[in-house]
Design a protein around this motif. Sequence first.
Motif, short mmCIF file in Angstrom:
data_model
loop_
_atom_site.label_atom_id
_atom_site.label_comp_id
_atom_site.label_asym_id
_atom_site.label_seq_id
_atom_site.Cartn_x
_atom_site.Cartn_y
_atom_site.Cartn_z
N VAL A 108 0.87 -1.18 0.00
CA VAL A 108 0.00 0.00 0.00
C VAL A 108 0.91 1.22 0.00
O VAL A 108 1.88 1.29 0.76
CB VAL A 108 -0.92 0.01 1.23
CG1 VAL A 108 -1.76 1.28 1.27
CG2 VAL A 108 -1.81 -1.23 1.25
N SER A 109 0.59 2.17 -0.85
CA SER A 109 1.46 3.34 -1.03
C SER A 109 1.26 4.37 0.08
O SER A 109 0.12 4.77 0.37
CB SER A 109 1.18 3.99 -2.38
OG SER A 109 1.87 5.22 -2.48
N GLY A 146 -6.24 -3.49 4.13
CA GLY A 146 -5.58 -4.35 5.10
C GLY A 146 -4.69 -3.54 6.04
O GLY A 146 -4.35 -2.39 5.77
N ASP A 147 -4.33 -4.19 7.12
CA ASP A 147 -3.53 -3.53 8.15
C ASP A 147 -2.05 -3.80 7.88
O ASP A 147 -1.42 -4.64 8.52
CB ASP A 147 -3.94 -4.06 9.53
CG ASP A 147 -3.25 -3.29 10.65
OD1 ASP A 147 -2.77 -2.17 10.39
OD2 ASP A 147 -3.18 -3.84 11.77
N VAL A 148 -1.51 -3.09 6.91
CA VAL A 148 -0.10 -3.28 6.55
C VAL A 148 0.61 -1.93 6.65
O VAL A 148 0.00 -0.86 6.53
CB VAL A 148 0.06 -3.83 5.12
CG1 VAL A 148 -0.56 -5.21 5.00
CG2 VAL A 148 -0.55 -2.89 4.09
N HIS A 200 -12.94 -8.57 -3.29
CA HIS A 200 -12.99 -7.57 -4.37
C HIS A 200 -12.33 -6.27 -3.94
O HIS A 200 -12.60 -5.76 -2.85
CB HIS A 200 -14.44 -7.27 -4.74
CG HIS A 200 -15.18 -8.43 -5.32
ND1 HIS A 200 -15.74 -9.40 -4.55
CD2 HIS A 200 -15.44 -8.77 -6.61
CE1 HIS A 200 -16.33 -10.29 -5.32
NE2 HIS A 200 -16.15 -9.94 -6.58
N HIS A 201 -11.49 -5.77 -4.80
CA HIS A 201 -10.81 -4.48 -4.61
C HIS A 201 -9.70 -4.53 -3.58
O HIS A 201 -9.17 -3.48 -3.22
CB HIS A 201 -11.80 -3.36 -4.31
CG HIS A 201 -12.84 -3.20 -5.37
ND1 HIS A 201 -12.51 -3.01 -6.69
CD2 HIS A 201 -14.20 -3.25 -5.31
CE1 HIS A 201 -13.63 -2.92 -7.40
NE2 HIS A 201 -14.65 -3.08 -6.59
N ASN A 202 -9.36 -5.71 -3.10
CA ASN A 202 -8.04 -5.87 -2.47
C ASN A 202 -7.12 -6.32 -3.60
O ASN A 202 -7.37 -7.34 -4.25
CB ASN A 202 -8.07 -6.91 -1.35
CG ASN A 202 -6.67 -7.24 -0.84
OD1 ASN A 202 -5.96 -8.04 -1.44
ND2 ASN A 202 -6.26 -6.59 0.24
N ALA A 203 -6.06 -5.57 -3.84
CA ALA A 203 -5.26 -5.79 -5.05
C ALA A 203 -4.66 -7.20 -5.09
O ALA A 203 -4.55 -7.79 -6.18
CB ALA A 203 -4.15 -4.74 -5.15
N LEU A 204 -4.28 -7.74 -3.95
CA LEU A 204 -3.71 -9.09 -3.96
C LEU A 204 -4.79 -10.13 -4.23
O LEU A 204 -4.58 -11.07 -5.01
CB LEU A 204 -2.98 -9.38 -2.65
CG LEU A 204 -2.29 -10.75 -2.58
CD1 LEU A 204 -1.29 -10.92 -3.72
CD2 LEU A 204 -1.60 -10.93 -1.22
#
Length: 161
Positions: A34-35, A56-58, A134-138
């Motif tokens: 995530v940017s 997500g929590d990253v 959906h819409h989580n890039a991974l």
Amino acid sequence: MRYWFDTEFHDDGRHLALISIGVVAEDGREYYAVSSDYDPDRATDWLVRNVLPQLGDVEKKSRQLIRQELQAFFAEGARPEFWADCGEYDWIILRQLFGTLTDWPEGWPFLAMDVEQWRIQSGAPPFPPQQTGHHNALADARHTRGCWQWLAAWAKGESPC
Ligand SMILES: [Mg+2]
């Protein structure tokens, strides 16, 4: 080596801004980031509803760090082959992570393959719908790989499901 990728991004009609990127490699490796360069206060209502909750929590990473990590990620194995799903914007975002058009690493392809184009040209039926994420890039990148595998089986006349 094949890589299936997806991005989430901010689109104001003039510029695209990376929010997150997910990549799945043919050998099973995965990358997600995530940017930190994207300001979520800019997010449209649609992004607030559909994308930001899926990040997500990253720990967020700068575009520069994401570029460095992706360069190492794509350096494994043979020349990369990039696959997306209706990925014209995703491709621009990935390309621009590396700078201008001519900054693209030498030897990498100037074309992203697209599972939807392959499906249309094959005359295949619609892909099975994505079940989760959906819409989580991974998660979307994993689904794109799943579509590729489904279509590869279909093209060989095998029952894909
Ligand atoms: Mg996506």
